[in-house]
Scaffold this motif. Structure first.
Motif, PDB file in Angstrom:
ATOM      1  N   LEU A  25       0.832  -1.210   0.000  1.00  0.00           N
ATOM      2  CA  LEU A  25       0.000   0.000   0.000  1.00  0.00           C
ATOM      3  C   LEU A  25       0.864   1.258   0.000  1.00  0.00           C
ATOM      4  N   ASP A  26       2.076   1.160   0.592  1.00  0.00           N
ATOM      5  CA  ASP A  26       2.996   2.304   0.522  1.00  0.00           C
ATOM      6  C   ASP A  26       3.360   2.585  -0.922  1.00  0.00           C
ATOM      7  N   SER A  27       3.605   1.527  -1.659  1.00  0.00           N
ATOM      8  CA  SER A  27       3.959   1.697  -3.071  1.00  0.00           C
ATOM      9  C   SER A  27       2.804   2.320  -3.844  1.00  0.00           C
ATOM     10  N   VAL A  28       1.577   1.915  -3.516  1.00  0.00           N
ATOM     11  CA  VAL A  28       0.406   2.493  -4.189  1.00  0.00           C
ATOM     12  C   VAL A  28       0.361   3.997  -3.936  1.00  0.00           C
ATOM     13  N   ARG A  29       0.565   4.385  -2.678  1.00  0.00           N
ATOM     14  CA  ARG A  29       0.525   5.820  -2.337  1.00  0.00           C
ATOM     15  C   ARG A  29       1.664   6.577  -3.019  1.00  0.00           C
ATOM     16  N   GLN A  30       2.828   5.932  -3.053  1.00  0.00           N
ATOM     17  CA  GLN A  30       3.987   6.546  -3.716  1.00  0.00           C
ATOM     18  C   GLN A  30       3.706   6.742  -5.210  1.00  0.00           C
ATOM     19  N   PHE A  31       3.097   5.745  -5.802  1.00  0.00           N
ATOM     20  CA  PHE A  31       2.757   5.848  -7.230  1.00  0.00           C
ATOM     21  C   PHE A  31       1.839   7.043  -7.476  1.00  0.00           C
ATOM     22  N   VAL A  32       0.836   7.173  -6.617  1.00  0.00           N
ATOM     23  CA  VAL A  32      -0.131   8.265  -6.790  1.00  0.00           C
ATOM     24  C   VAL A  32       0.590   9.615  -6.680  1.00  0.00           C
ATOM     25  N   ASP A  33       1.497   9.732  -5.711  1.00  0.00           N
ATOM     26  CA  ASP A  33       2.278  10.971  -5.576  1.00  0.00           C
ATOM     27  C   ASP A  33       3.105  11.234  -6.827  1.00  0.00           C
ATOM     28  N   ASN A  34       3.814  10.212  -7.263  1.00  0.00           N
ATOM     29  CA  ASN A  34       4.666  10.387  -8.438  1.00  0.00           C
ATOM     30  C   ASN A  34       3.855  10.751  -9.671  1.00  0.00           C
TER      31      ASN A  34
END
Ligand code: LMG
Ligand code: NDP
Ligand code: PMR
Length: 401
Positions: free
Chosen positions: A150-159
């Motif tokens: 889920l951290d990666s999902v949030r990071q993706f959204v930020d990027n």
């Protein structure tokens, strides 16, 4: 008009509402007559930021090949004659490094009307795949996304937001399937991996990106989640054991962690094939719940689909070699449900961009004449109360509530 899956079954088959299947063996696909496959943001912060603000932000060091792009209005008067032209659409496809996702990326990129953001867990694999599929450089961007975190999902959204690109269509396509696993494996947050990746990762991604879709000025904004026939017990394929069944959702409520709760949504013993089919039911329920909650307010089209049996993809990588050898000919010559990766990509590309497929809340399938039609979901996959419960429980598990 919605066609009923059962109405397309050979007459020898009838499937009752409660999922029971009656079959007389004359005239079945296994004996020569085809069973066509079709027979059958919330944002972390509530602040809504304008696109201009996105564009003004600096590119972060960590953004992987997120190219800068100045967002232009969807329709402008760029031609000398003053004719209205539509800017390139911007579509995010998860799991675009192989199979259906890659074929869809290629089909859309080839039209010249789409820029594809390939959201993939393996950057190098995705780059190689895009190159060998011959997708032109200017038509795609690869960005890292691991749905099992889920951290990666949030990071993706930020990027993604920092890239300044608009979001016109989101395609939730990635999936894992563990048909031979004896024991469950778990995502970063400790969810059983199939439901964790296929459902919960996509659930968080699509909830977060809903705001970005809302902000798009593209004429037809869509959120598409790939479903499947095998999660629908109103079909023959959905009756091959183990069958999808979410039960009373006690495992999901408990977090699917295999410790103080079952790793299976229904609370039962682990079964990898069932976990996959259950995850597809969640995908189809999520699409409908999005439709009920947001279609009217946002105008976004929410849809899912069964693209056909793409028996050659990486989805079956963990199946036994004999299965991988026999499954494609079985689907090609016996069930007639087979579809090539290329053709499945064209189907999903249709759901992304075809002006005639804008209806929201629909589960698309294709009939034997290769025409799309609104298919009927099983009783469980269209259960309104279950959809609401899955939504609310998932919201808690991914930290949105
Ligand atoms: C599970 O097994 C696996 O255990 C699990 O790991 C996972 O993979 C899961 O759904 C995914 O499947 C399912 C298994 C059990 O089904 C089979 O794979 C059995 C294969 C038997 C092959 C007989 C078919 C004959 C056709 C010959 C074609 C040659 C090519 C073979 C290619 C094989 C690739 C699949 O299933 C069972 O328990 C029994 C199988 C009964 C099917 C149930 C379907 C319900 C509808 C009933 C309609 C009846 C139609 C005719 C039935 C005759 C065939 C059995
Ligand atoms: P593939 O295995 O070829 O593609 C799945 C993709 O998902 C791969 O790109 C894979 O990445 C990616 N993926 C897996 N886990 C993650 C993760 N944690 N984070 C990000 N990406 C991930 O299978 P298909 O093309 O067949 O499957 C695509 C969709 O189609 C799935 O939703 C599947 O359920 C659905 N579907 C498939 C059918 C079929 O017959 N094949 C039938 C009906 C539906 P990587 O390349 O790195 O492994
Ligand atoms: Mg299935 C109309 C017949 C039909 C179709 C369209 C599919 C699609 N399958 C059909 C029939 C049958 N299958 C029959 C009669 C059998 C028993 C022999 C059978 C078996 C079978 C197995 C073991 N089928 C499978 C498996 C898998 O492991 C696949 C799976 O369930 O993955 C979850 C699968 C599939 N059959 C399909 C499709 C589309 C799949 C793949 C995956 C998916 O839903 O994404």
């Amino acid at each position: 008009m919605a066609l009923h899956a059962t109405s397309l079954l050979p007459s020898a088959f009838s499937i009752h509402k409660e999922g029971k299947l009656n079959a007389s063996l004359k005239e079945t696909g296994l004996f020569g007559v085809s069973f066509s496959d079709n027979l059958k943001a919330d944002l972390n912060s509530p602040v809504i930021r304008s696109k201009r603000e996105f564009n003004q932000r600096k590119l972060p060091v960590g953004a992987i090949r997120a190219q800068t792009a100045v967002t232009t209005p969807a329709i402008n008067r760029a031609t000398p004659e003053g004719k209205k032209t539509l800017r390139k659409g911007s579509v995010v496809i998860t799991g675009a490094s192989s199979g259906l996702g890659l074929a869809t990326a290629k089909a859309l990129a080839e039209t010249g009307k789409w820029h594809v953001i390939m959201a993939c867990r393996d950057f190098l694999k995705a780059e190689r795949a895009a190159k060998s599929a011959g997708i032109a450089k200017e038509n795609y961007t690869i960005m890292h996304l691991d749905l099992a975190s889920l951290d990666s999902v949030r990071q993706f959204v930020d990027n993604f937001r920092r890239s300044g690109r608009p979001l016109d269509v989101l395609v939730c396509n990635a999936a894992v399937y563990q048909p031979t696993a004896k024991e469950p494996t778990f995502s970063a947050e400790g969810f059983e991996i199939s439901v964790g990746t296929n459902h919960l990762g996509h659930y968080l991604l699509s909830r977060l990106l809903l705001d970005d879709l809302k902000q798009s000025d593209y004429p037809s904004k869509r959120l598409i989640i790939v479903g499947s026939i095998t999660g629908n017990t109103n079909t023959l394929a959905g009756n091959v054991p183990p069958k999808a069944n979410l039960g009373d959702l006690r495992g999901l409520a408990g977090g699917l962690n295999g410790l103080n709760s079952s790793s299976m949504i229904d609370g039962g013993d682990f079964d990898g094939a069932k976990a996959y089919k259950d995850s597809k039911v969640c995908n189809m329920l999520t699409m409908q719940e999005f439709h009920r909650r947001y279609h009217e307010e946002t105008g976004i089209t929410f849809a899912s689909l069964y693209p056909g049996c793409i028996a050659t993809t990486g989805l079956f990588r963990e199946h036994i070699p004999l299965f991988r050898l026999l499954f494609p000919p079985f689907q090609k010559f016996i069930t007639k449900g087979f579809v090539s990766e290329e053709d499945s990509g064209k189907r999903l590309a249709q759901v992304v961009s075809d002006p005639s497929l804008t209806k929201s809340g629909v589960y698309w399938s294709w009939n034997k004449d290769l025409a799309s039609f609104e298919n009927q979901l099983s009783q469980e996959a269209s259960d309104v109360e279950k959809a609401r419960k899955v939504w609310e429980m998932s919201e808690k598990l991914v930290g949105l509530a």
